[in-house]
Motif scaffolding. Structure first.
Motif, PDB file in Angstrom:
ATOM      1  N   UNK A  78       0.806  -1.211   0.000  1.00 21.16           N
ATOM      2  CA  UNK A  78       0.000   0.000   0.000  1.00 21.16           C
ATOM      3  C   UNK A  78       0.839   1.259   0.000  1.00 21.16           C
ATOM      4  N   UNK A  79       1.978   1.222  -0.686  1.00 23.29           N
ATOM      5  CA  UNK A  79       2.957   2.302  -0.641  1.00 23.29           C
ATOM      6  C   UNK A  79       3.385   2.616  -2.059  1.00 23.29           C
ATOM      7  N   UNK A  80       3.079   3.823  -2.517  1.00 27.27           N
ATOM      8  CA  UNK A  80       3.481   4.272  -3.851  1.00 27.27           C
ATOM      9  C   UNK A  80       4.874   4.885  -3.767  1.00 27.27           C
ATOM     10  N   UNK A  81       5.647   4.708  -4.843  1.00 25.60           N
ATOM     11  CA  UNK A  81       6.993   5.269  -4.875  1.00 25.60           C
ATOM     12  C   UNK A  81       7.229   6.002  -6.192  1.00 25.60           C
ATOM     13  N   UNK A  82       8.031   7.047  -6.106  1.00 29.31           N
ATOM     14  CA  UNK A  82       8.556   7.726  -7.287  1.00 29.31           C
ATOM     15  C   UNK A  82      10.067   7.749  -7.117  1.00 29.31           C
ATOM     16  N   UNK A  83      10.794   7.230  -8.109  1.00 30.08           N
ATOM     17  CA  UNK A  83      12.253   7.243  -8.096  1.00 30.08           C
ATOM     18  C   UNK A  83      12.722   8.352  -9.031  1.00 30.08           C
ATOM     19  N   UNK A  84      13.688   9.136  -8.593  1.00 31.32           N
ATOM     20  CA  UNK A  84      14.334  10.131  -9.443  1.00 31.32           C
ATOM     21  C   UNK A  84      15.824   9.830  -9.423  1.00 31.32           C
ATOM     22  N   UNK A  85      16.389   9.482 -10.594  1.00 32.77           N
ATOM     23  CA  UNK A  85      17.786   9.054 -10.679  1.00 32.77           C
ATOM     24  C   UNK A  85      18.712  10.266 -10.681  1.00 32.77           C
ATOM     25  N   UNK A  86      19.658  10.253  -9.740  1.00 34.00           N
ATOM     26  CA  UNK A  86      20.662  11.306  -9.632  1.00 34.00           C
ATOM     27  C   UNK A  86      21.916  10.975 -10.440  1.00 34.00           C
ATOM     28  N   UNK A  87      22.379   9.721 -10.339  1.00 36.52           N
ATOM     29  CA  UNK A  87      23.600   9.328 -11.048  1.00 36.52           C
ATOM     30  C   UNK A  87      23.583   7.833 -11.312  1.00 36.52           C
ATOM     31  N   UNK A  88      24.414   7.432 -12.262  1.00 38.34           N
ATOM     32  CA  UNK A  88      24.520   6.031 -12.651  1.00 38.34           C
ATOM     33  C   UNK A  88      23.540   5.682 -13.751  1.00 38.34           C
ATOM     34  N   UNK A  89      23.727   4.499 -14.281  1.00 38.04           N
ATOM     35  CA  UNK A  89      22.848   3.979 -15.322  1.00 38.04           C
ATOM     36  C   UNK A  89      22.532   2.536 -14.989  1.00 38.04           C
TER      37      UNK A  89
END
Length: 120
Positions: free
Chosen positions: A51-62
């Protein structure tokens, strides 16, 4: 009523996890409208949150994030929106680490049944 909050990454100690570490800058009980964590990892095992939504925002790496069974490339500036119940995992390209910010809602402790990762 939710309270405004200001926290500082340089005052947040890293916590070790199996493939890297996490800095839990804002987590439930500290105010705000979302958990805010900075994660640096090479690999994340497949899991979901009930029951937990997430948004990931990539800072570095691939690397690659797999949502359900669909892989998607990640690079700095990528955003992945992961609704509750969607299995996901990630893996950095060889020799790299992925560093990203996770915004998670609702703002609950990570051991709460809504946020606790469930292996898939």
């Amino acid at each position: 009523m939710r309270e405004p909050v200001v926290r500082h990454r340089d005052e947040t100690p890293p916590l070790d996890c199996p493939y890297g570490h996490v800095e839990r800058i804002v987590t439930a009980g500290q105010g705000g409208v979302a958990n805010v964590h900075v994660v640096k990892i090479t690999k994340g095992t497949p899991h979901l949150h009930q029951g937990y939504d997430e948004v990931y925002y990539v800072l570095s790496g691939a690397g690659t994030i797999t949502l359900g069974h669909q892989p998607h490339p990640l690079r700095p500036g990528s955003v992945a929106v992961i609704p509750a119940g969607v299995p996901h995992s990630l893996e950095a390209q060889r020799g790299q680490q992925l560093e990203f910010v996770i915004f998670g809602t609702p703002p609950v402790p990570m051991d709460h049944e809504l946020a606790r990762p469930t292996s898939v």
